[in-house]
Design an enzyme around this catalytic site. Structure first.
Site, PDB file in Angstrom:
ATOM      1  N   GLY A   8     -12.525 -22.739  65.573  1.00 48.32           N
ATOM      2  CA  GLY A   8     -12.632 -22.961  64.137  1.00 48.32           C
ATOM      3  C   GLY A   8     -12.720 -21.618  63.425  1.00 48.32           C
ATOM      4  CG  HIS A  10     -20.002 -23.272  63.193  1.00 48.04           C
ATOM      5  ND1 HIS A  10     -20.821 -22.654  64.122  1.00 48.04           N
ATOM      6  CD2 HIS A  10     -19.293 -22.267  62.605  1.00 48.04           C
ATOM      7  CE1 HIS A  10     -20.608 -21.337  64.074  1.00 48.04           C
ATOM      8  NE2 HIS A  10     -19.684 -21.081  63.174  1.00 48.04           N
ATOM      9  CD  GLU A  11     -15.596 -22.977  61.592  1.00 39.93           C
ATOM     10  OE1 GLU A  11     -15.580 -22.127  60.691  1.00 39.93           O
ATOM     11  OE2 GLU A  11     -15.793 -22.693  62.789  1.00 39.93           O
ATOM     12  CB  CYS A  33     -20.126 -17.802  65.055  1.00 45.07           C
ATOM     13  SG  CYS A  33     -19.490 -17.493  63.390  1.00 45.07           S
ATOM     14  CG  LEU A  34     -13.961 -16.648  66.165  1.00 44.43           C
ATOM     15  CD1 LEU A  34     -12.592 -16.954  65.570  1.00 44.43           C
ATOM     16  CD2 LEU A  34     -13.819 -16.067  67.563  1.00 44.43           C
ATOM     17  CG  HIS A  67     -18.628 -20.117  58.486  1.00 41.03           C
ATOM     18  ND1 HIS A  67     -19.368 -18.953  58.517  1.00 41.03           N
ATOM     19  CD2 HIS A  67     -18.296 -20.368  59.776  1.00 41.03           C
ATOM     20  CE1 HIS A  67     -19.481 -18.536  59.762  1.00 41.03           C
ATOM     21  NE2 HIS A  67     -18.839 -19.372  60.557  1.00 41.03           N
ATOM     22  CD  GLN A 101     -15.834 -17.614  60.695  1.00 47.43           C
ATOM     23  OE1 GLN A 101     -15.275 -18.704  60.728  1.00 47.43           O
ATOM     24  NE2 GLN A 101     -16.342 -17.046  61.776  1.00 47.43           N
TER      25      GLN A 101
HETATM   26 ZN   LIG Z   1     -18.689 -19.396  62.592  1.00 46.89          ZN
END
Ligand SMILES: [Zn+2]
Length: 174
Positions: free
Chosen positions: A48, A137-138, A95-96, A141, A53
């Site tokens: 994701g 999660h997304e 998480c990236l 963000h 991000q």
């Molecule tokens: Zn993340």
């Protein structure tokens, strides 16, 4: 298509509430951004990726819990809104924007999310297990919430310490 730069915590854009996409923004630029986000996500090995991000403070994200294996698992969610949550799951999350941090996070087991697709049409979808974890999660963000905020206080403290170490070794650039 081009790879976008993924920003790392505590970059300011990750902690800001993203702006909703307006009707006139459903255009070729948005399509290009989404294509680039998919490419960036696959390149980084994530499931994701949300616009903040890649330093775009807007409410959208892409996801593919099959890692590019199954076209039907590829989703673009614009202006996502969680309209139902249910149950509980406790599992590993990464998480990236937090390279090298994997920790157990409690999330709901099921979620129904309302969103717009690339054509601007409103849709509702029901997700369970890992895809539900990903949607939650997304969507966080898009609200300026990072998974550090969802950890238990102990895990948050340990993660913060690990982040400091990684920053010192230069493995966590900003
Ligand atoms: Zn993340």
């Amino acid at each position: 298509m081009s790879l976008l730069k993924i920003v790392h915590y505590p970059e300011k854009v990750l902690l800001e509430v993203g702006k909703p996409l307006m009707e006139d923004e459903f255009n070729e630029d948005l399509k290009q951004l989404v294509e680039d986000m998919f490419e960036t996500m696959y390149d980084a090995g994530g499931v994701g990726l949300a616009a903040p991000q890649v330093a775009v403070s807007k409410r959208l994200f892409v996801m593919d819990c099959s890692g590019g294996e199954d076209e039907t698992q590829k989703f673009t969610l614009i202006n996502p809104e969680i309209i139902h949550i249910e149950g509980e799951q406790y599992g590993d999350e990464g998480c990236l924007s937090f390279p090298g941090i994997y920790t157990k996070v409690k999330r709901e087991m099921r979620t129904v999310v309302r969103f717009q697709n690339l054509k601007g049409e409103t849709q509702e979808m029901d997700f369970e297990d890992l895809p539900a974890r990903c949607v939650l999660h997304e969507t966080d963000h898009c609200d300026g919430i990072v998974f550090l905020d969802k950890m238990s206080p102990l895990k948050r403290e340990l993660s913060k310490r690990k982040i400091k170490k990684l920053q010192k070794t230069g493995k966590w650039d900003l």
